[in-house]
Scaffold this active site. Structure first.
Site, PDB file in Angstrom:
ATOM      1  CG  HIS A 159      -1.906  -1.289   1.352  1.00  0.00           C
ATOM      2  ND1 HIS A 159      -2.993  -1.469   0.956  1.00  0.00           N
ATOM      3  CD2 HIS A 159      -1.546  -2.448   2.015  1.00  0.00           C
ATOM      4  CE1 HIS A 159      -3.458  -2.651   1.196  1.00  0.00           C
ATOM      5  NE2 HIS A 159      -2.477  -3.054   1.804  1.00  0.00           N
ATOM      6  CB  SER A 280      14.397  21.776 -15.970  1.00  0.00           C
ATOM      7  OG  SER A 280      13.553  22.838 -16.201  1.00  0.00           O
ATOM      8  CE  LYS A 286      12.778  18.382 -11.689  1.00  0.00           C
ATOM      9  NZ  LYS A 286      11.805  18.939 -12.363  1.00  0.00           N
ATOM     10  CD  GLU A 293       9.389  11.507 -15.918  1.00  0.00           C
ATOM     11  OE1 GLU A 293       8.561  12.182 -15.734  1.00  0.00           O
ATOM     12  OE2 GLU A 293      10.591  12.039 -15.920  1.00  0.00           O
TER      13      GLU A 293
END
Ligand code: ARG
Length: 459
Positions: A159, A280, A286, A293
């Site tokens: 969970h 970025s 970043k 992704e």
């Protein structure tokens, strides 16, 4: 028809097709990549026509040589012209240029229906092999990382809540086995594709006694199709392959999600290698895991490819229907997606670094609650009773805002009479692992066995 135009049909029509029909019907931008297989199956067909008494051995030889030259031309960059409706038309046109008159005999007894089914099956068999090899690459990266982290601890989550301590290697290998099952599914899909349709003609079977068993062996198929109507309309093998690929996509998305999460500053468990991080355009700090992704995101595309194919097949009349031309869009898209993703995911994993200290410090004493209950069970307390007693200890530590290791012994005594002073040793996460040496568990010896089993599969 202009001089350079080449068509496989049209005699029965007074005029030519409308440009709109030509545009919608034209599949060569998609199916061009079938050409090596179309050439191979055409060579086998030419030889089969000799046995069937249709072609002379000399004509067949001219066709085989001509098809080799066609292959060389396409490999050398020859591109289709406007009138090349599909890959079969393209190869046929070039063959006429290379071999002359005998080329006009090659299409005897065959149809593009059994031709495209055969070519697509050959392509699929090859693609299953290629994808499987790339899956091995991801597995190799997982095993190599796991080798260095057998004894290092991290929290395992259920969970997405801290659950129990595990070895980092155990977590890494939890992503190895789904991929192993994917390989088995791809092998099964490949076997499903290895049934030869050639000889089925358009729908009723070839009118010439082509030696189908000989074609089967020559082209590397395992069996011949038992029914010509089924053979030209059957795309089960595409569905099975797409399902196997969609599940690979689902597995990559889960690897991606774990790593994206673990790479966030909040977790800080892993750091993405420079070669597999993006920056970025605005925020100089970043370090983004774009490949992972995209692995997560592409799962949707692979699922879409499977759904599109199944929707195409549902309710389709038997035999060949042009709807089936869409099969290759889905199939190629899914394979292309994975051909990009698998090496990128493998590289992302191989270049990860682990912050073992941070992972270790995320293993808190409350995660030892199950082990504490098991401790009582070893002293003959029932698990239910033990669960309640440990629950009270967890609550007390939570209320005092301290780790369970900081609770005085009196608290343990009060929670259950079976607790002795050795209980503090039991709160050590290492002891949790020591208790889990059964096969498939996270104990160091068990994980070693698991790693050996995984490495053996890679060899
Ligand atoms: N381009 C077609 C396909 O991919 C080849 C088969 C065409 N057959 C036909 N009867 N028009 O399905």
């Amino acid at each position: 028809m202009s001089e350079s135009e080449h068509k496989l049909w049209g005699g029965r029509f007074a005029g030519g097709p409308a440009p709109e029909l030509v545009a919608v019907n034209r599949s060569i931008t998609t199916d061009l990549r079938l050409w090596p297989f179309d050439v191979r199956l055409s060579q086998a067909w030419a030889r089969g026509l000799v046995t069937a008494g249709v072609l002379s051995a000399a004509d067949a030889e001219a066709l085989v040589v001509g098809l080799d030259r066609v292959a060389a031309r396409i490999a050398g960059g020859e591109v289709p012209i406007d009138s090349d409706e599909d890959v079969h038309t393209f190869v046929d046109r070039l063959l006429h240029l290379e071999a002359g008159e005998p080329a006009s005999r090659l299409h005897t007894g065959r149809s593009r229906n059994d031709q495209v089914a055969t070519g697509t099956r050959l392509w699929t068999m090859d693609a299953c092999d290629r994808v499987s090899e790339m899956i091995r690459g991801v597995q190799r990266a997982l095993v190599e990382q796991a080798e260095s982290h057998v004894d290092a601890l991290m929290p395992a989550y259920t969970h997405l809540q801290r659950a129990q301590p595990v070895s980092i290697a155990h977590w890494l290998l939890s992503h190895f086995w789904p991929l192993e099952r994917d390989l088995a599914r791809l092998a099964a899909a490949r076997a499903g594709a290895a049934v030869l349709p050639l000889g089925s003609g358009a729908i009723a079977g070839s009118a010439f006694p082509v030696p189908r068993e000989q074609l089967c062996a020559a082209l590397g198929f395992a069996a011949i199709s038992p029914n010509s109507i089924d053979a030209v309309g059957d795309r089960d093998f595409v569905a099975e392959t797409l399902f196997a690929l969609a599940l690979v996509g689902a597995h990559l998305s889960r690897i991606g999600e774990d790593l994206i999460l673990f790479g966030s500053s909040e977790f800080g468990f892993v750091r993405f290698g420079d070669a597999f991080s993006t920056g970025s355009s605005m925020m100089p700090q970043k370090r983004n895991p774009d490949a992972l992704e995209l692995a997560r995101g592409s799962g949707a595309r692979l699922l879409g490819d499977l759904t599109a194919l199944l929707a195409t097949l549902k309710g389709l009349p038997s035999g060949y229907n042009k709807d089936l031309q869409e099969d290759k869009r889905s199939l190629f898209d899914a394979v292309d997606a994975l051909a990009l993703l698998l090496p990128a995911v493998a590289g992302s994993i191989a270049t990860l670094s682990f912050d073992r200290a941070r992972m270790r410090s995320a293993v808190t004493s409350s995660m030892m609650a199950t082990d504490l209950a098991d401790y009582l069970v070893r002293k003959r307390v029932t698990f239910r009773e033990a669960h309640g007693a440990v629950g009270r200890l967890v609550r007390e530590a939570e209320e005092k805002g301290i780790e369970m290791t900081a609770l005085p012994f009196e608290s343990f005594e009060k929670a259950h009479a079976a607790f002795a002073r050795d209980v503090y040793g039991e709160l050590d996460p290492e002891s949790s692992l020591r208790h889990r040496e059964l096969p498939g568990g996270t104990g160091a010896v068990a994980v070693r066995h698991q790693l050996d089993a995984a490495s053996t599969l890679l060899r």
